[in-house]
Structures are given as structure tokens and as C-alpha cells.
Design an enzyme around this catalytic site. Structure first.
Site: not given
Length: 184
Positions: A63-65, A162
Site C-alpha cells: 500500500s505504501e510503495s 488507506y
């Protein structure tokens, strides 16, 4: 000419039907294509070291990168787990690291180690409430603490999105990579 059009229409309908089946049933091969797993050994090691569900750790990284070790955000977050250099500096000090430099965050092992420590810290702080810890990871502990004091839920729509995205991805990683992530 009508026959060619009919054949083209039937082929298009068949392709659309197969695509719809793939999207609704999400077979394992599709999940693996859509949600790749990289740095598996690092993920497993730090999940074990910090008592984190490996699928959750993989989902946060995705999800972040999207597992891009060189990812950088407009806010200045760096690496696989999108850590801010100031946050990482604090983690380095708390975990006995010395000589931290922001470029360390481009090293997948260091980034995931610090991010795992931080995620465990948040889980401990919020009594293993995963959605709250994820909200703090995304929006900051100060925001989450203020929301809790006021007795309200997550106030930022992007943070709600998120949290849902990470929890959905966690299910996919547990389903598609359960054996690899558990070490079986």
C-alpha cells in the site's frame, strides 16, 4: 460481412465474460499478479522479529510503495514503508542505531526493519487495534490521539481509504502467499 461482425461480437462477449470471472473470483494467480510479493525474506524476518502478521506487513509495504524500494512521496517519505527521515531517525535512536543518514531508507532491509518496529510500536500503543494503528501510521499519532480524545473515528477520508486498502490487501496476501509468508 454480418457473420464477421457476429463473430467479433461473440469474441468480445467471451473476453468480457472471462475478464468478469477473473475480477470477481480473483483466482490465486490473479492475486499474485495484482499483488506481487518482493523482499520475501526481509518481510518474513521482520514480521517474526516484531511479532507482526507477515501478510499485514506485506500489505503495508504494498500500500505504501508497491514494493518499490526507491519510492519517494511528495511529503518526503522514503522507501518500501514510506518512512519520513525524522521518524526513521527517532526509530534509529530508540533501537540503538547510530550514524543514521536519510539514504539508509533506500536500503530495503533497514527500511522494513524500521517500519516494522514503528508498526509494532503503534500496535502496542493502540492495544493491537490494527485499524487504529494503521490510521496512526498514515495520519500520525497526534491526529489519531486527538480523534480518540474527542470520541470520533478516523476524520480524514484518505486515511479511511488507506486503512481499508491495507486490510483488503492483508487478506489477499494471507490468501495468495500464506504458505510462503508463514514459512511452510
Amino acid at each position: 460481412m454480418k457473420r464477421v461482425g457476429l463473430v467479433a461480437l461473440l469474441v468480445a462477449a467471451a473476453v468480457a465474460g472471462v475478464a468478469a470471472w477473473i475480477l470477481t473470483s480473483q483466482p490465486e494467480w490473479y492475486q499474485r499478479v495484482r499483488y506481487p510479493l518482493r523482499y520475501e525474506a526481509i518481510v518474513k524476518t521482520h514480521a517474526r522479529n516484531y511479532d507482526l502478521p507477515p501478510a499485514l506487513l506485506a500489505a503495508v509495504i504494498y500500500s505504501e510503495s508497491k514494493f518499490d524500494a526507491s519510492a519517494r512521496s511528495q511529503a518526503g517519505a522514503v522507501g518500501l514503508m514510506q518512512l519520513l527521515p525524522d521518524t526513521a531517525q527517532g526509530i534509529a535512536v530508540r533501537t540503538g542505531g547510530n550514524g543514521f543518514v536519510p539514504s539508509d531508507l533506500l536500503d530495503p532491509e533497514i527500511n522494513v526493519r524500521y517500519g516494522s518496529w514503528y508498526l509494532r510500536h503503534l500496535l502496542d500503543r493502540y492495544d493491537d487495534d490494527v485499524p487504529t494503528a494503521l490510521a496512526a501510521y498514515h495520519a500520525g499519532q497526534g491526529n489519531v490521539d486527538a480523534w480518540r480524545r474527542r470520541g470520533v473515528g478516523i476524520q480524514f477520508p484518505e486515511t479511511r481509504t488507506y486503512v481499508k486498502r491495507v486490510l483488503d490487501a492483508e487478506k489477499v496476501y494471507a490468501d495468495a502467499y500464506g504458505d510462503e509468508l508463514s514459512g511452510a
